[in-house]
Design an enzyme around this catalytic site. Structure first.
Site, short mmCIF file in Angstrom:
data_model
loop_
_atom_site.label_atom_id
_atom_site.label_comp_id
_atom_site.label_asym_id
_atom_site.label_seq_id
_atom_site.Cartn_x
_atom_site.Cartn_y
_atom_site.Cartn_z
N ARG A 144 14.65 9.04 -8.62
CA ARG A 144 13.64 9.72 -9.44
C ARG A 144 13.84 11.22 -9.30
O ARG A 144 14.61 11.68 -8.47
CB ARG A 144 12.23 9.31 -9.01
CG ARG A 144 11.86 9.78 -7.62
CD ARG A 144 10.50 9.24 -7.18
NE ARG A 144 9.74 10.27 -6.48
CZ ARG A 144 8.75 10.02 -5.64
NH1 ARG A 144 8.40 8.79 -5.39
NH2 ARG A 144 8.11 11.02 -5.05
N ASN A 182 4.53 13.06 -11.48
CA ASN A 182 4.25 12.58 -10.12
C ASN A 182 4.90 13.51 -9.11
O ASN A 182 6.12 13.71 -9.12
CB ASN A 182 4.81 11.17 -9.91
CG ASN A 182 4.50 10.62 -8.53
OD1 ASN A 182 3.37 10.25 -8.24
ND2 ASN A 182 5.51 10.56 -7.67
N GLU A 183 4.06 14.11 -8.26
CA GLU A 183 4.55 14.91 -7.14
C GLU A 183 5.63 15.92 -7.54
O GLU A 183 6.76 15.89 -7.07
CB GLU A 183 5.08 14.00 -6.03
CG GLU A 183 4.01 13.12 -5.41
CD GLU A 183 4.53 12.16 -4.37
OE1 GLU A 183 3.72 11.61 -3.60
OE2 GLU A 183 5.77 11.95 -4.30
N GLU A 346 -3.23 9.46 -3.34
CA GLU A 346 -2.41 8.47 -2.63
C GLU A 346 -2.55 8.68 -1.14
O GLU A 346 -2.56 9.81 -0.66
CB GLU A 346 -0.92 8.61 -2.97
CG GLU A 346 -0.53 8.29 -4.39
CD GLU A 346 0.99 8.45 -4.59
OE1 GLU A 346 1.74 8.39 -3.59
OE2 GLU A 346 1.41 8.64 -5.74
N TRP A 354 9.55 5.91 4.71
CA TRP A 354 10.52 6.98 4.54
C TRP A 354 10.51 7.99 5.67
O TRP A 354 11.21 8.99 5.62
CB TRP A 354 10.29 7.70 3.20
CG TRP A 354 8.85 7.83 2.83
CD1 TRP A 354 8.12 7.01 2.02
CD2 TRP A 354 7.93 8.84 3.28
NE1 TRP A 354 6.82 7.43 1.92
CE2 TRP A 354 6.67 8.56 2.69
CE3 TRP A 354 8.05 9.95 4.11
CZ2 TRP A 354 5.54 9.34 2.90
CZ3 TRP A 354 6.92 10.74 4.33
CH2 TRP A 354 5.69 10.42 3.73
N GLU A 394 11.03 1.47 -1.76
CA GLU A 394 9.85 1.54 -0.89
C GLU A 394 9.23 0.17 -0.66
O GLU A 394 8.03 0.03 -0.52
CB GLU A 394 8.83 2.52 -1.48
CG GLU A 394 9.32 3.96 -1.49
CD GLU A 394 8.27 4.96 -1.94
OE1 GLU A 394 7.62 5.56 -1.07
OE2 GLU A 394 8.10 5.12 -3.16
N PHE A 396 9.22 -1.57 1.96
CA PHE A 396 8.57 -1.70 3.26
C PHE A 396 7.35 -0.78 3.38
O PHE A 396 6.76 -0.68 4.46
CB PHE A 396 9.56 -1.40 4.39
CG PHE A 396 10.64 -2.43 4.50
CD1 PHE A 396 10.35 -3.74 4.86
CD2 PHE A 396 11.96 -2.10 4.21
CE1 PHE A 396 11.34 -4.69 4.95
CE2 PHE A 396 12.96 -3.05 4.30
CZ PHE A 396 12.66 -4.35 4.67
N HIS A 397 6.98 -0.13 2.29
CA HIS A 397 5.78 0.72 2.28
C HIS A 397 4.55 -0.17 2.18
O HIS A 397 4.49 -1.10 1.39
CB HIS A 397 5.83 1.66 1.09
CG HIS A 397 4.91 2.83 1.16
ND1 HIS A 397 3.54 2.70 1.15
CD2 HIS A 397 5.15 4.17 1.24
CE1 HIS A 397 2.98 3.90 1.21
NE2 HIS A 397 3.93 4.81 1.27
#
Length: 703
Positions: A144, A182-183, A346, A354, A394, A396-397
């Site tokens: 991204r 986003n961010e 968030e 991460w 992500e 495992f987030h």
């Protein structure tokens, strides 16, 4: 351009601290122009990515959202490739169905523009839009933020997809907020491609007007860098030295922040045109900041362009007492829009995916984290993401609905938190009380972080956290402000690190102290102007007269040096010392040894009706706390209430003067505080004192 339903081919005064039961007159949170989504309770939900799952899962998602108390989801953040699968061909059928399911269930939508993740077809068609690093490396796709912010093709594509979404959904009754991109700035902010270099030259022409002005500001006479044509100026690429001309680099930081802001305002203005057309101009438009983890953006400038401040915060999992860094970030977010309600867009229910070591949150920690943000002004708590992904970067987030499903501790805590936030409905629109402010400036952070500084240990963020931690442990709630802000309503102003300080900012601090305020300034502040050029005549140049001192020489310390300090208590110091000469100030602490032995280390200066303190070294935490205690006494700020420093206490106050005490026990033992009222989370009543069991939270409407 084809659109198909189914696919076939853009600082308020502080709230004064209140004693229990004391009514406080509040400024309207909307006085700063902020807008809030139309919700009947505090916002609760997550990023929802239904495109990752078969359609038969969507109905189950909505049912479980209802069970958890979810009332708002962010939708479509990374869905550009599905919304526009081919250039100019749009598929809204799946999105129509998802929004319809959510609306039928009473769940509101924060609809995103998906421009943080350009589709594969776009990168294939326009390969030159990929960002280029300082070292000339062209970054690839399969991720991204793979775009140059100055590429005209990218800007046009963003406008097109944003316009299509706004035209279709601006008047949808589920829509309560717009989420642009986003961010911004994470993970890629700068681009060094030829298009970006040309845009930088245009930005410089606007800033300076003439090459003579630029050459003077950049001190190009040093190392023979004089420019005689605009075309000679490049982006600040890697050089044989440790870094480029420092003002060149500083201006590129400014340019990068301004360029990304142009992207945001362009999409925002497209949305506003459509919402105004359908009579929905009250629907707020914002983007999600990453306040202290994204250094690339001057968010004081950005904050003026969003309708409400929204932030993504993730615990630094391995940092001891990381809930203090969380509190700093929450206070900083609240301050972005002058104390108006803000949104935690968030955070995580558990571990992220991460960080070097993704430490999991333990039972009760998610609740404490979420309610700490609410205590500090958030009118909602949302997560990344709703359902944990099976694949992708992500996977495992953590999420609201983890891989183990509803038979899990995390799910049970998610459901419980939803009920607790619903019980806090009456807090909507109330404000967090603070009479102390910490100055924070991104430009100073950029300037300090460059090469050729007196010590590698000069660290903007470290000093901010160090001073904030001692205020937090002393139960002092703080706002944050830009150095140019009106500070007159605050009793105490703290400046942990402002290396870059303009003459106007210094004058602002003088007026504040002259008027009766108390100021605390840490070392290596007030050293350079907006061009990163020294204020001459002795350090700290811009603040010498205000502080009543003069420093002839900096004395940075070796990494293994620890100095002794003498004063009201004995202390130690590391990293930094200075040769301080008193010019009106008195000494509160002295160096007992080291290169400045016998010289003042901490000073206090009566200036006008106020006092200005100067800390010329990095004291140990206990000594720093005593220095701040003395300054707080000057200011009349309540400091160290006697309760343990593992207990977080914050007040929110409603417009009609109702005061709410948040008491968050991060420790392992029960604590009692003097307070009477009703705990909104449990319904328990307390008279005289309130008990807070270890690891729990109380929100007491004070009586």
């Amino acid at each position: 351009m084809t659109v198909q339903a189914e696919r076939t081919a853009g600082s308020a005064a502080p709230v004064p601290a209140a004693e229990p039961g004391e009514a406080v007159a509040l400024p309207s949170p909307l006085a700063a122009g902020a807008r809030w989504p139309r919700l009947e309770a505090l916002a609760y939900g997550a990023d929802y990515n239904p495109e990752q799952w078969p359609q038969e899962v969507w109905a189950e998602d909505v049912e479980l959202m209802r069970e958890a108390g979810v009332n708002l989801v962010s939708l479509g953040i990374f869905a550009w490739a599905l919304i526009e699968p081919e250039q100019g061909v749009y598929d809204f059928g799946w999105l129509d169905r998802v929004i319809g399911l959510l609306h039928e269930a009473g769940i509101a939508v924060d609809l995103a523009t998906p421009t943080a993740s350009a589709p594969a077809w776009f990168l294939a068609a326009y390969p030159h839009v990929r960002p280029v690093t300082r070292d000339g490396v062209v970054l690839g796709g399969s991720s991204r933020q793979t775009y140059c912010p100055h590429a005209p093709e990218y800007r046009a594509a963003c406008a097109n997809v944003t316009g299509q979404l706004a035209a279709r959904y601006a008047d949808h009754p589920a829509m309560v907020m717009w989420h642009v991109h986003n961010e911004y700035g994470a993970p890629v902010s700068e681009c060094y491609c030829p298009v970006s270099a040309a845009a930088f030259r245009d930005w410089l022409r606007t800033r300076y007007g003439t090459l003579d002005a630029l050459n003077a500001a950049w001190t190009t006479a040093f190392w023979g860098q004089h420019y005689t044509a605009w075309e000679q100026i490049d982006a600040p690429r890697r050089t044989p030295m440790a870094d480029v001309n420092p003002t060149h680099r500083l201006d590129f930081h400014r340019f990068t922040s301004d360029s990304l802001l142009e992207l945001y305002t362009a999409e925002r203005d497209v949305i506003r045109a459509h919402t105004a057309r359908v009579g929905r101009a009250d629907v707020p438009v914002t983007t999600n900041f990453q306040l202290i983890n994204c250094k690339a953006l001057d968010l004081w400038t950005w904050a003026r362009e969003v309708d409400l401040a929204a932030n993504d915060h993730y615990l630094a999992a391995e940092l001891p007492d990381n809930h203090i860094e969380l509190a700093l970030c929450a206070d900083l977010t609240r301050s972005m829009r002058g104390g108006a309600p803000w949104l935690l867009m968030e955070h995580s229910t558990g571990a992220v995916s991460w960080q070097p070591r993704n430490v999991a949150k333990r039972p009760g920690e998610m609740r404490r984290n979420s309610l700490a943000h609410v205590a500090r002004g958030a009118d909602g708590a949302m997560f990344f993401q709703w359902r944990a992904s099976r694949g992708g970067g992500e996977k495992f987030h953590s999420a609201m609905l983890p891989h183990t499903g509803t038979e899990s501790r995390i799910w049970r805590e998610v459901v419980a938190l939803g009920a607790q936030l619903a019980a806090l409905r009456e807090l909507q629109g109330s404000a967090t009380a603070a009479d102390t402010v910490v100055l924070w400036d991104w430009e100073s952070w950029w300037a300090l972080g460059q090469a050729f500084r007196p010590s590698v240990d000069l660290d903007f963020k470290e000093r901010q956290l160090a001073y904030y931690e001692q205020l937090w442990r002393a139960h002092v709630t703080t706002d944050f402000a830009h150095p140019s802000a009106d500070l007159s309503a605050y009793k105490l102003v703290v400046v942990p690190q402002t290396y870059l300080m303009t003459t106007a900012w210094a004058d602002n601090l003088r007026r504040y102290v002259e008027g009766g305020g108390t100021l605390v300034v840490s070392y290596f502040s007030g050293i350079v102007d907006e061009d990163d050029s020294i204020h001459l005549g002795g350090y700290p140049g811009a603040l010498r007269d205000l502080l009543g001192i003069r420093v002839e020489e900096f004395l940075p310390l070796r990494s293994d040096w620890t100095l002794s300090l003498t004063g009201s208590t004995a202390g130690t110091a590391t990293v930094w010392a200075e040769d301080v000469e008193l010019r009106g100030a008195s000494a509160a602490f002295f160096y007992a040894d080291g290169p400045a032995a016998g010289k003042p280390a901490v000073t206090r200066h009566a200036y006008g009706a106020g006092h200005a303190w100067y800390v010329s070294t990095r004291p140990d935490p206990a000594t720093l706390r005593e220095i701040l205690r003395a300054a707080a006494a000057d200011a009349g700020v309540t400091f160290d209430t006697g309760t343990p420093d593992t207990l977080e206490t914050v007040r929110r106050v409603s417009a009609d003067g109702v005061s709410y005490l948040f008491a968050i026990n991060h420790g392992a033992t029960d604590v009692t505080v003097p307070a009477s009222g009703v705990d909104l989370l449990t319904g328990e009543s307390f008279t005289g004192s309130t008990s807070i069991p270890a690891g729990t939270v109380r929100v007491v409407r004070l009586s």
